[in-house]
Design a protein around this motif. Structure first.
Motif, PDB file in Angstrom:
ATOM      1  N   ALA A 116       0.663  -1.213   0.338  1.00  0.00           N
ATOM      2  CA  ALA A 116      -0.231  -0.066  -0.364  1.00  0.00           C
ATOM      3  C   ALA A 116       1.312   1.300   0.036  1.00  0.00           C
ATOM      4  O   ALA A 116       1.967   1.344   0.237  1.00  0.00           O
ATOM      5  CB  ALA A 116      -0.647   0.087   1.016  1.00  0.00           C
ATOM      6  N   SER A 117       0.415   2.546  -0.094  1.00  0.00           N
ATOM      7  CA  SER A 117       1.059   3.800  -0.480  1.00  0.00           C
ATOM      8  C   SER A 117       0.832   4.030   0.810  1.00  0.00           C
ATOM      9  O   SER A 117       0.030   4.182   1.527  1.00  0.00           O
ATOM     10  CB  SER A 117       0.723   4.242  -1.853  1.00  0.00           C
ATOM     11  OG  SER A 117       0.483   5.635  -1.411  1.00  0.00           O
ATOM     12  N   GLN A 118       1.956   5.184   1.402  1.00  0.00           N
ATOM     13  CA  GLN A 118       1.862   5.807   2.584  1.00  0.00           C
ATOM     14  C   GLN A 118       1.291   6.997   2.267  1.00  0.00           C
ATOM     15  O   GLN A 118       0.982   7.409   1.053  1.00  0.00           O
ATOM     16  CB  GLN A 118       3.641   6.300   2.803  1.00  0.00           C
ATOM     17  CG  GLN A 118       3.836   7.664   3.674  1.00  0.00           C
ATOM     18  CD  GLN A 118       4.954   8.743   3.666  1.00  0.00           C
ATOM     19  OE1 GLN A 118       4.911   9.023   2.576  1.00  0.00           O
ATOM     20  NE2 GLN A 118       5.588   9.800   4.673  1.00  0.00           N
ATOM     21  N   SER A 119       0.595   7.215   3.397  1.00  0.00           N
ATOM     22  CA  SER A 119      -0.424   8.652   2.895  1.00  0.00           C
ATOM     23  C   SER A 119       0.331   9.790   2.886  1.00  0.00           C
ATOM     24  O   SER A 119       1.688  10.335   3.919  1.00  0.00           O
ATOM     25  CB  SER A 119      -1.447   8.780   3.919  1.00  0.00           C
ATOM     26  OG  SER A 119      -2.328   7.872   4.047  1.00  0.00           O
ATOM     27  N   VAL A 144       4.699   2.339   1.164  1.00  0.00           N
ATOM     28  CA  VAL A 144       4.817   3.167  -0.371  1.00  0.00           C
ATOM     29  C   VAL A 144       5.891   4.384  -0.098  1.00  0.00           C
ATOM     30  O   VAL A 144       4.368   5.043   0.138  1.00  0.00           O
ATOM     31  CB  VAL A 144       5.110   2.468  -1.608  1.00  0.00           C
ATOM     32  CG1 VAL A 144       6.234   2.698  -2.744  1.00  0.00           C
ATOM     33  CG2 VAL A 144       5.191   1.204  -2.011  1.00  0.00           C
ATOM     34  N   PRO A 145       6.903   4.979   0.094  1.00  0.00           N
ATOM     35  CA  PRO A 145       6.498   5.869   0.201  1.00  0.00           C
ATOM     36  C   PRO A 145       5.218   6.619  -0.911  1.00  0.00           C
ATOM     37  O   PRO A 145       6.509   6.478  -1.695  1.00  0.00           O
ATOM     38  CB  PRO A 145       8.390   6.834   0.077  1.00  0.00           C
ATOM     39  CG  PRO A 145       8.930   5.786   0.516  1.00  0.00           C
ATOM     40  CD  PRO A 145       8.347   3.956   0.566  1.00  0.00           C
ATOM     41  N   TYR A 146       5.212   7.985  -0.502  1.00  0.00           N
ATOM     42  CA  TYR A 146       4.907   8.717  -2.205  1.00  0.00           C
ATOM     43  C   TYR A 146       5.680   9.057  -2.641  1.00  0.00           C
ATOM     44  O   TYR A 146       5.146   9.531  -4.247  1.00  0.00           O
ATOM     45  CB  TYR A 146       3.499   9.642  -1.763  1.00  0.00           C
ATOM     46  CG  TYR A 146       3.904  11.250  -1.050  1.00  0.00           C
ATOM     47  CD1 TYR A 146       4.049  11.891  -1.401  1.00  0.00           C
ATOM     48  CD2 TYR A 146       4.349  10.811   0.583  1.00  0.00           C
ATOM     49  CE1 TYR A 146       4.397  12.742  -1.189  1.00  0.00           C
ATOM     50  CE2 TYR A 146       4.881  11.646   1.242  1.00  0.00           C
ATOM     51  CZ  TYR A 146       4.797  12.757   0.600  1.00  0.00           C
ATOM     52  OH  TYR A 146       5.641  14.426   0.850  1.00  0.00           O
ATOM     53  N   THR A 147       6.576  10.016  -2.370  1.00  0.00           N
ATOM     54  CA  THR A 147       7.534  10.547  -3.211  1.00  0.00           C
ATOM     55  C   THR A 147       8.302   9.504  -3.621  1.00  0.00           C
ATOM     56  O   THR A 147       9.080   9.443  -5.589  1.00  0.00           O
ATOM     57  CB  THR A 147       8.530  11.273  -2.297  1.00  0.00           C
ATOM     58  OG1 THR A 147       9.127  10.155  -1.320  1.00  0.00           O
ATOM     59  CG2 THR A 147       7.989  12.582  -1.514  1.00  0.00           C
TER      60      THR A 147
END
Length: 280
Positions: A116-119, A144-147
């Motif tokens: 999943a993605s980090q907010s 996963v870091p959004y960046t």
């Protein structure tokens, strides 16, 4: 040991490509079956005063927007998995509970790994229902870091270890990553002085256990004297050693940003620079 069933949580069109690509890379690495999932939450019903009756026009608009989002996420996932020729399937869910619904939980709890993605901390909406889902699933979660827009090789891993049940769970849940890594560092921060063991011996048993798995492991103990928060110590280690994956136990009650490593706070995940695997 490998992750044979991976669940990719594609909750918005904005992060669908990112999470699909990361999940596909992992599915190819571990020869996994990949499940793409999106939960569409039923729209709250606007009421018309003074009778307080449902506004059908507003409900229809909200539902059409949600259905359009679901269709776009599904298109992205199916397009990418078909291109790679993976064993994959798509599951969409619709309920008032969103990611907390029983059907979504059943899918999560029968997966080896959730991706999943980090907010994005710059946004006010942190998708609380998704975070509750991640916390309650009982499965290891790779955030996963959004960046981080492109999949990266996981060669250098940092394990945040404090000897707890949660830390042990996260460490052994991450074995497929650990065994494939170039280096694995076990980090202890201010280990307590127990009567039967000096602080400098803390972590030696888990290091020996991992070494028996043919993992290239090193053990680092950092004493701060209480002058530096654990989150800052971990952040510095991630940066100084160019860590690709952080492994740590999940602690607390309802939100994943408040349940890390005892006193490690939301700031750690808000400033994520590396992939992070959590287990509880």
């Amino acid at each position: 040991m490998a992750y044979k069933t991976i669940l990719a949580v594609l909750d918005t069109p904005q992060n669908a490509r990112q999470i699909a690509d990361f999940s596909i890379a992992l599915a190819e690495k571990f020869s996994s079956h990949l499940i793409g999932a999106h939960a569409e939450t039923l729209a709250a019903v606007p009421l018309i005063a003074p009778m307080e009756i449902p506004d059908p026009a507003a409900v229809q608009v909200l539902q059409e927007v949600a259905q359009k989002e679901t269709a776009e996420v599904e298109r992205i996932f199916k397009e990418r998995t078909a291109r790679e020729g993976l064993s994959a399937e798509w599951r969409s869910f619709m309920s008032a509970a969103g990611y907390s619904s029983a059907s979504v939980m059943e899918t999560a709890r029968t997966s080896d790994l959730i991706v999943a993605s980090q907010s994005d901390p710059a946004h006010a909406d942190h998708r609380a229902d998704l975070e509750t889902f991640l916390f309650e699933s009982g499965r290891p979660m790779l955030l996963v870091p959004y960046t981080m827009k492109e999949p990266v090789a996981i060669n250098r891993i940092l394990v945040a270890w404090n000897g707890s049940r949660e830390a042990a769970r996260a460490t052994f849940d991450s074995l497929p990553f650990l065994k494939a890594a170039t280096t694995v560092e076990i980090l202890l921060i201010d280990p307590p002085d127990r009567g039967d063991r000096a602080p400098e011996l803390a972590g030696t048993e888990i290091a020996a256990t991992l070494a028996r798995h043919d993992i290239n492991v090193t053990l680092t103990t950092q004493e701060t004297g209480g002058s530096l928060p654990a989150a800052a110590v971990i952040e510095n280690r991630l940066s100084d050693n160019s860590i690709d994956l952080l492994v740590m136990g999940g602690y607390g009650h309802s939100r994943w940003w408040e349940m890390l490593f005892g006193g490690v706070t939301r700031s750690l995940l808000d400033s994520m620079t590396a992939l992070t695997l959590l287990s509880r």
